[in-house]
Design an enzyme around this catalytic site. Structure first.
Site, PDB file in Angstrom:
ATOM      1  CE  LYS A 250      -4.547   1.143   1.898  1.00 16.12           C
ATOM      2  NZ  LYS A 250      -5.540   0.597   0.733  1.00 16.12           N
TER       3      LYS A 250
HETATM    4  C1  LIG Z   1      -6.309  -0.092   0.516  1.00 22.33           C
HETATM    5  C2  LIG Z   1      -6.695  -0.691  -0.862  1.00 22.33           C
HETATM    6  C3  LIG Z   1      -7.662  -1.691  -1.141  1.00 22.33           C
HETATM    7  C4  LIG Z   1      -8.644  -2.147  -0.185  1.00 22.33           C
HETATM    8  O1  LIG Z   1      -8.081  -2.516   0.975  1.00 22.33           O
HETATM    9  P1  LIG Z   1      -9.002  -2.629   2.456  1.00 22.33           P
HETATM   10  O2  LIG Z   1      -8.158  -3.241   3.321  1.00 22.33           O
HETATM   11  O3  LIG Z   1     -10.303  -3.319   2.296  1.00 22.33           O
HETATM   12  O4  LIG Z   1      -9.316  -0.957   2.679  1.00 22.33           O
HETATM   13  C5  LIG Z   1      -7.832  -2.098  -2.132  1.00 22.33           C
HETATM   14  N1  LIG Z   1      -7.016  -1.965  -3.357  1.00 22.33           N
HETATM   15  C6  LIG Z   1      -6.151  -1.023  -3.308  1.00 22.33           C
HETATM   16  C7  LIG Z   1      -4.948  -0.641  -4.395  1.00 22.33           C
HETATM   17  C8  LIG Z   1      -5.673  -0.403  -1.869  1.00 22.33           C
HETATM   18  O5  LIG Z   1      -4.790   0.523  -1.616  1.00 22.33           O
END
Ligand SMILES: *Cc1c(COP(=O)(O)O)cnc(C)c1O
Length: 364
Positions: free
Chosen positions: A203
């Protein structure tokens, strides 16, 4: 572990927090990511000292050196999670240990210092404890944004020797004012988001930077979001810029692309998979191609599709716009399986349903 035990965190309370009447005004219609609380949490890291200087303090602009390495080489990661007001008046986080573990995984991939999980969770707990009055009533929540960046002042290309970890908090309203609306998505054939061996499962801000041009294309075509295909064959559906994808078939099964390293392992994704299995649904974590998606939608084999993530929770997909022809999912307005999974998840998050998997992390 719970809040307000003795800890290494220092509290420098805000000398002049926003007055209650002004705060109430800002919470009437906060939208997303524009209304911020009084405080922020900070922890510093250096190779020499390790993690140190953990504190919660007044939220203020940062002063950073123009040679801070994040500004040049983009070593930056973040998380997104929410503190919810529960039906019984309490407050809770949802699966924060999963965010803590993912934050470490992201740090490792980006060659950054790994914040221990307990410090991550405590930073959130301490910030929510001091700013809990900023959690809106009703469908809103306090959106928490932990993030970390390379703060060493050095233009050489190498992993930074210093990092700044912070948590800010934003009061957010219901994502969809006036109820959930099915979105229209644009399939990007030109741009990809992540390739095998790259940073797709981390992330990091860089993934978002790379996705924005495709998102811009989507908006220009009258769509809400962009669907990315795999970088190797440009055929397999991966995810949206910031949400994972699910497909509901007429045989009652649920399908989502597998976690092969190019997709972000969403905590909402994992929770939906668990809830679907709990409900007795057949669940496939298997590749699904754009051509199959179109064929299945046209033949009626596919009846619903939805995107999911912390911010918008579950969002039905109604229309798909693509180079090879547009198509509609079901009746174009969502469907009952999507709705049921959405409601089941929200009920646990709000404390109105039992929590058999121990996902709620109560703060009081
Ligand atoms: C944060 C994110 C998600 C969703 O993650 P959650 O933990 O469900 O909030 C999906 N795809 C990407 C690219 C992300 O950065």
């Amino acid at each position: 572990m719970s809040v307000l035990q003795p800890s290494v965190f220092r509290l420098d309370a805000h000398a002049a927090p926003v007055a209650a009447a002004e705060r109430a005004e800002r919470l009437i219609d906060p939208g997303f990511g524009r209304v911020f609380t009084d405080h922020m949490a900070v922890i510093r890291f250096s190779d020499a000292k390790g993690w140190h200087d953990a504190h919660v303090t007044a939220r203020v602009p940062l002063t950073i050196d123009p040679a801070s390495s994040v500004l040049h080489y983009a070593q930056e990661i973040f998380e997104g999670m929410k503190a919810y007001r529960l039906a019984d008046g309490g407050t809770a986080l949802f699966r924060p240990e999963a965010n803590a573990a993912r934050f470490r995984d992201s740090a490792r991939r980006m060659a950054m210092a790994e914040l221990p999980e307990d410090m991550f969770i405590e930073s959130i707990e301490r910030l929510v404890a001091v700013d809990r009055d900023w959690i809106p009533d009703g469908d809103g929540a306090l959106y928490l944004r932990p993030f970390m960046f390379a703060s060493e002042v050095f233009l050489g290309v190498k992993p930074s020797a210093e990092y700044l970890y912070m948590v800010i908090a934003s009061s957010v309203g219901a994502y969809w004012k006036g109820g959930v609306r099915a979105i229209k998505v644009w399939v990007s054939r030109e741009h990809t988001r992540a390739a095998a061996g790259g940073t797709g499962a981390a992330k990091c801000g860089g993934n978002y930077a790379a996705s924005l041009i495709a998102q811009k294309d989507a908006i220009a075509r009258g769509c809400d979001q962009v669907v990315f295909l795999d970088a190797a064959e440009r055929r397999w559906i991966e995810e949206l810029g910031g949400m994972n994808l699910f497909f509901v078939h007429a045989d009652g099964s649920l399908r989502t692309p597998p976690l092969t390293g190019t997709i972000l392992p969403g905590i909402t994704r994992d929770s939906i998979l668990t809830l679907a299995r709990d409900a007795g649904m057949t669940v496939y974590e298997q590749p699904y191609s754009i051509d199959q998606w179109r064929d299945d939608a046209k033949s009626g084999q596919l009846i619903e599709a939805f995107a999911c993530g912390t911010a918008a929770v579950v969002t039905p997909i109604g229309q798909v716009a693509d180079r090879d022809g547009d198509f509609t999912i079901g009746n174009g307005a969502g469907g009952s399986v999507t709705d049921r999974l959405h409601q089941a998840l929200v009920a646990i998050q709000r404390g109105t349903a039992p929590d058999p998997h121990g996902w709620l992390h109560r703060l009081d």
